[in-house]
Design an enzyme around this catalytic site. Sequence first.
Site, PDB file in Angstrom:
ATOM      1  N   GLY A   1      28.252 -25.631  22.153  1.00 58.27           N
ATOM      2  CA  GLY A   1      29.104 -24.754  21.313  1.00 58.27           C
ATOM      3  C   GLY A   1      30.577 -25.511  21.737  1.00 58.27           C
ATOM      4  O   GLY A   1      31.733 -24.556  21.515  1.00 58.27           O
ATOM      5  N   GLU A   7      53.142 -19.678  22.076  1.00 56.33           N
ATOM      6  CA  GLU A   7      52.350 -20.311  23.410  1.00 56.33           C
ATOM      7  C   GLU A   7      50.954 -20.913  23.012  1.00 56.33           C
ATOM      8  O   GLU A   7      50.757 -22.073  23.527  1.00 56.33           O
ATOM      9  CB  GLU A   7      52.568 -19.538  24.520  1.00 56.33           C
ATOM     10  CG  GLU A   7      52.408 -20.094  25.870  1.00 56.33           C
ATOM     11  CD  GLU A   7      53.115 -21.312  26.101  1.00 56.33           C
ATOM     12  OE1 GLU A   7      54.360 -21.188  26.572  1.00 56.33           O
ATOM     13  OE2 GLU A   7      52.648 -22.585  26.113  1.00 56.33           O
ATOM     14  N   THR A  66      44.157 -15.676  13.249  1.00 57.65           N
ATOM     15  CA  THR A  66      43.467 -16.481  12.443  1.00 57.65           C
ATOM     16  C   THR A  66      44.183 -17.861  12.900  1.00 57.65           C
ATOM     17  O   THR A  66      44.844 -18.275  13.228  1.00 57.65           O
ATOM     18  CB  THR A  66      44.023 -15.981  11.087  1.00 57.65           C
ATOM     19  OG1 THR A  66      45.407 -16.532  10.782  1.00 57.65           O
ATOM     20  CG2 THR A  66      44.054 -14.377  10.691  1.00 57.65           C
ATOM     21  N   LYS A 107      48.974 -30.270  17.511  1.00 62.05           N
ATOM     22  CA  LYS A 107      49.627 -29.947  18.726  1.00 62.05           C
ATOM     23  C   LYS A 107      50.710 -30.743  19.072  1.00 62.05           C
ATOM     24  O   LYS A 107      51.844 -30.345  19.577  1.00 62.05           O
ATOM     25  CB  LYS A 107      48.762 -29.862  19.736  1.00 62.05           C
ATOM     26  CG  LYS A 107      47.454 -28.550  19.602  1.00 62.05           C
ATOM     27  CD  LYS A 107      46.428 -28.888  20.744  1.00 62.05           C
ATOM     28  CE  LYS A 107      45.286 -27.866  20.234  1.00 62.05           C
ATOM     29  NZ  LYS A 107      44.078 -28.086  21.379  1.00 62.05           N
ATOM     30  N   ASP A 151      43.322 -32.072  14.892  1.00 60.23           N
ATOM     31  CA  ASP A 151      43.781 -30.727  15.737  1.00 60.23           C
ATOM     32  C   ASP A 151      44.707 -31.288  16.776  1.00 60.23           C
ATOM     33  O   ASP A 151      45.835 -30.434  17.041  1.00 60.23           O
ATOM     34  CB  ASP A 151      42.533 -30.218  16.336  1.00 60.23           C
ATOM     35  CG  ASP A 151      43.019 -28.690  16.678  1.00 60.23           C
ATOM     36  OD1 ASP A 151      43.429 -27.853  15.780  1.00 60.23           O
ATOM     37  OD2 ASP A 151      42.634 -28.453  18.172  1.00 60.23           O
ATOM     38  N   VAL A 168      49.283 -24.666  21.783  1.00 60.87           N
ATOM     39  CA  VAL A 168      49.029 -25.975  22.462  1.00 60.87           C
ATOM     40  C   VAL A 168      48.645 -25.396  23.976  1.00 60.87           C
ATOM     41  O   VAL A 168      49.128 -24.799  24.533  1.00 60.87           O
ATOM     42  CB  VAL A 168      50.409 -26.802  22.760  1.00 60.87           C
ATOM     43  CG1 VAL A 168      49.928 -27.862  23.369  1.00 60.87           C
ATOM     44  CG2 VAL A 168      50.874 -27.003  21.495  1.00 60.87           C
ATOM     45  N   GLY A 175      39.328 -21.325  24.468  1.00 61.60           N
ATOM     46  CA  GLY A 175      38.569 -20.101  24.633  1.00 61.60           C
ATOM     47  C   GLY A 175      39.234 -19.022  24.330  1.00 61.60           C
ATOM     48  O   GLY A 175      40.520 -18.744  24.295  1.00 61.60           O
ATOM     49  N   LYS A 216      48.150 -22.649  14.640  1.00 59.45           N
ATOM     50  CA  LYS A 216      48.819 -23.840  14.561  1.00 59.45           C
ATOM     51  C   LYS A 216      49.604 -24.118  13.090  1.00 59.45           C
ATOM     52  O   LYS A 216      50.347 -24.955  13.096  1.00 59.45           O
ATOM     53  CB  LYS A 216      48.297 -25.048  14.955  1.00 59.45           C
ATOM     54  CG  LYS A 216      47.732 -25.097  16.447  1.00 59.45           C
ATOM     55  CD  LYS A 216      46.925 -26.236  16.692  1.00 59.45           C
ATOM     56  CE  LYS A 216      45.413 -26.228  16.413  1.00 59.45           C
ATOM     57  NZ  LYS A 216      44.700 -25.164  17.267  1.00 59.45           N
TER      58      LYS A 216
END
Lengths: 366, 366
Positions: free
Chosen positions: A208, A150, A99, A226, A222, A153, A340, A123
């Site tokens: 998208g 992992e 999630t 990271k 976002d 990022v 992705g 994150k």
Amino acid sequence: MRAAVQPLVVNVGVIGPGKVGAAFLRQMQQAAPRLLRECHLELRLRAVSDSRHMWLDCDDEALNGRVGGAQTWRPVVLDEFAAYVAGHHGSAAVLADCTASDSVADHYAGWLGAGIHVVTPNKRAASGCLDRWKAIARASDASGARLHYEGTVGAGLPVVQTLRDLIDTGDELLAVEGMLSGTLAWLFNRFDGSRPFSALVREAHALGYTEPDPRDDLSGMDVARKLVILAREAGVGLSLGDVAVESLVPRELEGLGRDDFMEALPAMDAPMAALLARARAEGGVLRHVARLDNAGASVGVQVLDGGHAFAHGQLTDNVVRFATRRYCDNALVVQGPGAGPEVTAAAVFTDLLRVAGAMGVKRCAC
Amino acid sequence: MRAAVQPLVVNVGVIGPGKVGAAFLRQMQQAAPRLLRECHLELRLRAVSDSRHMWLDCDDEALNGRVGGAQTWRPVVLDEFAAYVAGHHGSAAVLADCTASDSVADHYAGWLGAGIHVVTPNKRAASGCLDRWKAIARASDASGARLHYEGTVGAGLPVVQTLRDLIDTGDELLAVEGMLSGTLAWLFNRFDGSRPFSALVREAHALGYTEPDPRDDLSGMDVARKLVILAREAGVGLSLGDVAVESLVPRELEGLGRDDFMEALPAMDAPMAALLARARAEGGVLRHVARLDNAGASVGVQVLDGGHAFAHGQLTDNVVRFATRRYCDNALVVQGPGAGPEVTAAAVFTDLLRVAGAMGVKRCAC
């Protein structure tokens, strides 16, 4: 003749059977026979949960992503879910949090404290409140259970573990520079002045490539998350508020509803065109860059020399550049698609295999 | 309050205290206090060996690279050396082979069979005779002891482990392409026609970028060894003889003594100039590339498009490009300095920490 090796059983629970979770379930199912045969590792899916239900006693159907059917399913209570996964016979219990939820991250310390490992591309924990992060560290330290992330990022790119290895072998991080958003990389790789910036944002949105609300990408938050994760990995106790984030969203568009924002997008065009003109006057290119060094942490648009490693990014590639004491003349660079479901799920799977590796599962070609 | 955690003791023996071995000893010594404090890992150097002597009962002096002095030292007998390291109380014994010796690699199967782990940047085992490699695998499989060799390709760059993770999570390697020689990368990055190729080789030789005999670089055999290692990691049982290696050394110079070869270097200039002219006519650049795909394995000079990832290499950078089922549109790329004692030693150290990780040592930032 050698004796048959007893397989090591790892019980797995998956939270969030969305795109990443479903890809992870598929990958696990596909790789399971080889892992059992070659690594003597038996991965057993015990339960899957979404925000409202949980499926217990998953069988191969569930591993196929067709959760439901004849299995038990009940309103989700996450700690009960975790206890269920951990209640099976096995060498370890691992929860894969697929999630992006802050409230799931609230459970990590409790799970780790109970000896349940957590692997996740979420994150929230690693970039969120430092107190919670420290509580998670204490819980993990006390029980020995691991949290691996992992996928937070660069998705499946080897970024977090690479930094970990540099630090643990005594190298010293001088700077980390990254293009950590595939969306922003795509926008700036394409932004050559032939079309207004707003048209590119609209195209990315239609393809998208952006979040449903493109401001979630354009704000830079976002990316800042990271950067916080990399900073903490390098031993710098940064919080999100410590990052100087230069949002691409004009202030007057921040409060609009999503449709109104999409309508008002051309308000970005003049300032972005001015930035591009400045970059060209300096003979450079515009890129959206996250940077951490002795001077602090920043996220925003920068003018880079045409010879810079970031000037040659492909499409939506992420790029991370570690400059360290050992890698000082030339940096260590990792580059590739950084988003992705498939590559993000692969990161979660790699983390799961690291947990199994710490239980003694052998993963060598030889 | 949590109870004090008992540190895990790993006994280490170092074979080959040359440049890489000395850097490894230094790095271990520097990182040891932090690893003990934060990871509860106690690294104990037990012995160091060169080709003729061994120093047992090493103390901090030895860790400083000043081996010798008051310690015992005796003509080296490698198996006795290994038994000595393994004879100490501890959770694991690890031998770091910092040589480039084939005869040291002959001992791996025996050591692994006896439960002694091996970490090494020595390419001989992983790229040498397949029968020996399989014996090593069997020994490791039977005892659970590990052989790690991240440093064999790209030195400290995350290459071997990255490929391992891709394969273990079920990805499929379509092609791996690499610039795997810093020396050859440097030569081709500089070769623009303004100076003959032989002058660049002489300069690289004078700067210490080449092996003492530059033919060891120019032949492409060292690169071919690295390609064999990557192929085997991906499950393809390749041997050195299976790689189509196009040597840069003109046949008539192969048999010369080193000084005569250096004298005769200009014989390379005409063919190299012709290659460069061809590349330019095609609008491309010349690069020395190793490639493994369905069509086989090859090493040699190629004409690449100016937009290719390898066209923008820096100085002596290595670049490895993994094209997989998941990374098919854009590859996963790792780039950076791929040679030198410090980064090679760091790879050995990373391998050592992976062994410790498999014993349960926790290595997380959280």
